[in-house]
Write an enzyme that holds these catalytic residues in place. Structure first.
Site, PDB file in Angstrom:
ATOM      1  N   LYS A 142       5.642   8.966 -16.415  1.00  0.00           N
ATOM      2  CA  LYS A 142       4.828   9.590 -15.512  1.00  0.00           C
ATOM      3  C   LYS A 142       5.203  11.022 -15.091  1.00  0.00           C
ATOM      4  CE  LYS A 142       3.584   6.986 -11.661  1.00  0.00           C
ATOM      5  NZ  LYS A 142       3.149   5.991 -11.314  1.00  0.00           N
ATOM      6  N   GLY A 152      -6.862  -1.987   1.973  1.00  0.00           N
ATOM      7  CA  GLY A 152      -7.458  -0.869   1.488  1.00  0.00           C
ATOM      8  C   GLY A 152      -8.183  -0.931   0.201  1.00  0.00           C
TER       9      GLY A 152
HETATM   10  P1  NAD Z   1      -4.869   2.211   0.276  1.00  0.00           P
HETATM   11  O1  NAD Z   1      -4.323   3.534   0.552  1.00  0.00           O
HETATM   12  O2  NAD Z   1      -6.272   2.056  -0.338  1.00  0.00           O
HETATM   13  O3  NAD Z   1      -4.571   1.184   1.231  1.00  0.00           O
HETATM   14  C1  NAD Z   1      -3.353   0.954   1.880  1.00  0.00           C
HETATM   15  C2  NAD Z   1      -3.840   0.105   3.321  1.00  0.00           C
HETATM   16  O4  NAD Z   1      -2.575  -0.245   3.851  1.00  0.00           O
HETATM   17  C3  NAD Z   1      -4.351   0.976   4.206  1.00  0.00           C
HETATM   18  O5  NAD Z   1      -5.626   0.234   4.832  1.00  0.00           O
HETATM   19  C4  NAD Z   1      -3.439   1.519   5.277  1.00  0.00           C
HETATM   20  O6  NAD Z   1      -3.977   1.671   6.617  1.00  0.00           O
HETATM   21  C5  NAD Z   1      -2.704   0.081   5.295  1.00  0.00           C
HETATM   22  N1  NAD Z   1      -1.084   0.490   5.627  1.00  0.00           N
HETATM   23  C6  NAD Z   1      -0.353   1.371   5.579  1.00  0.00           C
HETATM   24  N2  NAD Z   1       0.780   1.268   6.021  1.00  0.00           N
HETATM   25  C7  NAD Z   1       0.825   0.016   6.556  1.00  0.00           C
HETATM   26  C8  NAD Z   1       1.690  -0.781   7.195  1.00  0.00           C
HETATM   27  N3  NAD Z   1       2.953  -0.387   7.447  1.00  0.00           N
HETATM   28  N4  NAD Z   1       1.372  -1.996   7.524  1.00  0.00           N
HETATM   29  C9  NAD Z   1       0.082  -2.449   7.476  1.00  0.00           C
HETATM   30  N5  NAD Z   1      -0.703  -1.700   6.837  1.00  0.00           N
HETATM   31  C10 NAD Z   1      -0.688  -0.549   6.506  1.00  0.00           C
HETATM   32  O7  NAD Z   1      -4.075   1.601  -1.064  1.00  0.00           O
HETATM   33  P2  NAD Z   1      -4.182   0.648  -2.375  1.00  0.00           P
HETATM   34  O8  NAD Z   1      -4.939   1.304  -3.248  1.00  0.00           O
HETATM   35  O9  NAD Z   1      -5.024  -0.463  -1.721  1.00  0.00           O
HETATM   36  O10 NAD Z   1      -2.619   0.221  -2.771  1.00  0.00           O
HETATM   37  C11 NAD Z   1      -1.911  -0.467  -1.801  1.00  0.00           C
HETATM   38  C12 NAD Z   1      -0.688  -0.798  -2.542  1.00  0.00           C
HETATM   39  O11 NAD Z   1      -0.781  -1.434  -3.789  1.00  0.00           O
HETATM   40  C13 NAD Z   1       0.145   0.579  -2.569  1.00  0.00           C
HETATM   41  O12 NAD Z   1       1.390   0.282  -2.420  1.00  0.00           O
HETATM   42  C14 NAD Z   1      -0.334   0.845  -4.204  1.00  0.00           C
HETATM   43  O13 NAD Z   1       0.868   1.769  -4.541  1.00  0.00           O
HETATM   44  C15 NAD Z   1       0.050  -0.224  -4.864  1.00  0.00           C
HETATM   45  N6  NAD Z   1      -0.933  -0.435  -6.034  1.00  0.00           N
HETATM   46  C16 NAD Z   1      -2.319  -0.210  -5.834  1.00  0.00           C
HETATM   47  C17 NAD Z   1      -2.936  -0.053  -7.157  1.00  0.00           C
HETATM   48  C18 NAD Z   1      -4.457   0.195  -7.092  1.00  0.00           C
HETATM   49  O14 NAD Z   1      -4.979  -0.259  -8.239  1.00  0.00           O
HETATM   50  N7  NAD Z   1      -5.077   0.762  -6.085  1.00  0.00           N
HETATM   51  C19 NAD Z   1      -2.316  -0.604  -8.408  1.00  0.00           C
HETATM   52  C20 NAD Z   1      -0.941  -1.024  -8.339  1.00  0.00           C
HETATM   53  C21 NAD Z   1      -0.106  -0.774  -6.984  1.00  0.00           C
END
Ligand code: NAD
Length: 351
Positions: free
Chosen positions: A81, A185
């Site tokens: 990382k 999201g």
């Molecule tokens: P994103 O930022 O696109 O979406 C997150 C969503 O959560 C947003 O709509 C935001 O408004 C909402 N949100 C934020 N805080 C909140 C809360 N307290 N309560 C309710 N909703 C809330 O993020 P993402 O890419 O969809 O990722 C989501 C999670 O999954 C993150 O923790 C990320 O680290 C993890 N993750 C993502 C990926 C990926 O491929 N994008 C891969 C592994 C892990």
């Protein structure tokens, strides 16, 4: 607080690469934790830390997590990382300069470490990094990258959810099951579509209520106020927003049988796995079930494997969860997942 020296001495990983970026006053940390399975691979986080040593600690902790993630799904990459510990938010030429110099550093490591998007960095940032190194994932599709990993992560979560349902609810068919997706999201939204397509009753909740309403409307789902997410009855709760949502305050409120979502570090602390277990709620370890996007990017951008392998490999997250639950029996799957990952690394190193 430890010093940089103490922080490096106390770590169990392979090495850290440290560079002070004088033009921006930033520190670049690349933590290479374990390369038994292959090149160390993990995203690049950019943020302002209270102290420089916090940036190093974050890089080390996240690199160790990547080792477990890759080994947990038996994927031929190692744990690494990067952290760009910036003194203040950087934009324009300053940001670009830092990213280019970071790209040079990654390239100079000659294949020891490959990078990608993490908190605070974007696909556009990775396009800049990619001008200096080929060892970068997550660039936009139009810049030759694999694009958004969200839908692949969602597919892995969906398959993992089905395996968990088979174990707890007696069938992997989600038709008629109630699934609450917290956060709609990049991952949550395609997950909602998959679940609706499978005939599940989908509840969505998001801190951004407008977004929740839009996603729910498109998929025929119901909106739950963000504050009520933990108190709402459902079969499966899918945290897909932020980390730390499973804790002393929220766990007693949960009214679900399974937790299966994409958010990283869902448990606030190790003791929360035990809290869930005591309440009879099955928690699928995040680093196993959210690996779909990493798998897709790993295949497409580092192993240069064929595109038609991606879907079946991502869907295999479901089989991994099933194997894990079979081995864990009535016990907590989290320590079993960690032990399985370590066993896989040891076996690969020996073989
Ligand atoms: P994103 O930022 O696109 O979406 C997150 C969503 O959560 C947003 O709509 C935001 O408004 C909402 N949100 C934020 N805080 C909140 C809360 N307290 N309560 C309710 N909703 C809330 O993020 P993402 O890419 O969809 O990722 C989501 C999670 O999954 C993150 O923790 C990320 O680290 C993890 N993750 C993502 C990926 C990926 O491929 N994008 C891969 C592994 C892990």
């Amino acid at each position: 607080m430890s010093t940089l020296q103490e922080q490096i001495e106390s770590w169990d990983g392979e090495c850290v690469v440290v560079r002070h970026d004088a033009p921006t006053g930033s520190w670049i940390f690349i933590a290479v934790h374990d390369r038994s399975l292959g090149m160390a691979m993990g995203g690049c986080r950019m943020r302002v830390y209270p102290d420089v040593v916090d940036g190093l600690r974050d890089a080390q902790r996240l690199a160790g997590g990547m080792t477990l993630k890759w080994a947990g799904i038996e994927f031929p990459l190692g744990g690494g990382k990067a952290v760009l510990a910036i003194p203040r938010p950087l934009e324009g030429a300053e940001r670009e300069g830092l990213l280019l110099r970071f790209g040079d550093l990654v390239e100079g490591l000659g294949g020891m470490y490959g990078t990608g998007v993490d908190l605070g960095t974007t696909p556009a940032d990775m396009e800049i990094v990619g001008r200096r190194t080929s060892r970068v994932a997550g660039r936009p599709a139009e810049a030759g990258g694999a694009g958004d990993p969200g839908p692949w992560t969602a597919l892995g979560v969906y398959e993992g959810m089905r395996s968990a349902a088979a174990c707890v609810l007696g069938s992997n068919d989600l038709r008629g099951r109630t699934v609450l997706v917290q956060g709609v999201g990049g991952v949550g939204r395609p997950l909602v579509d998959l679940l609706s397509g499978a005939g599940a009753r989908v509840l969505v909740s998001d801190a951004d209520e407008r977004r929740a309403r839009a996603v729910a409307g498109d998929a025929g789902a119901e909106v739950i106020a963000a504050a009520s997410a933990y108190d709402t009855e459902c079969d499966i709760f899918a945290p897909c927003a932020v980390g730390g949502v499973l804790n002393e305050q929220t766990i007693p409120r949960l009214r679900c049988r399974i937790i299966a979502g994409s958010a990283n570090n869902q448990l606030e602390g190790d003791v929360d796995a035990e809290r869930l277990s005591l309440r009879g709620i099955l928690y699928i370890p995040d680093f196993i079930i959210n690996a779909g996007g990493a798998v897709a990017h790993g295949i497409l951008e580092f192993l240069h494997g064929p595109e038609n392998e991606v879907e079946s490999r991502v869907r295999r997250v479901g089989a991994t969860v099933a194997d894990l639950l079979a081995e864990a029996g009535d016990g907590d799957p989290l320590p079993v997942a960690v032990a399985r990952a370590k066993r896989f690394i040891a076996a690969s190193a020996a073989g």
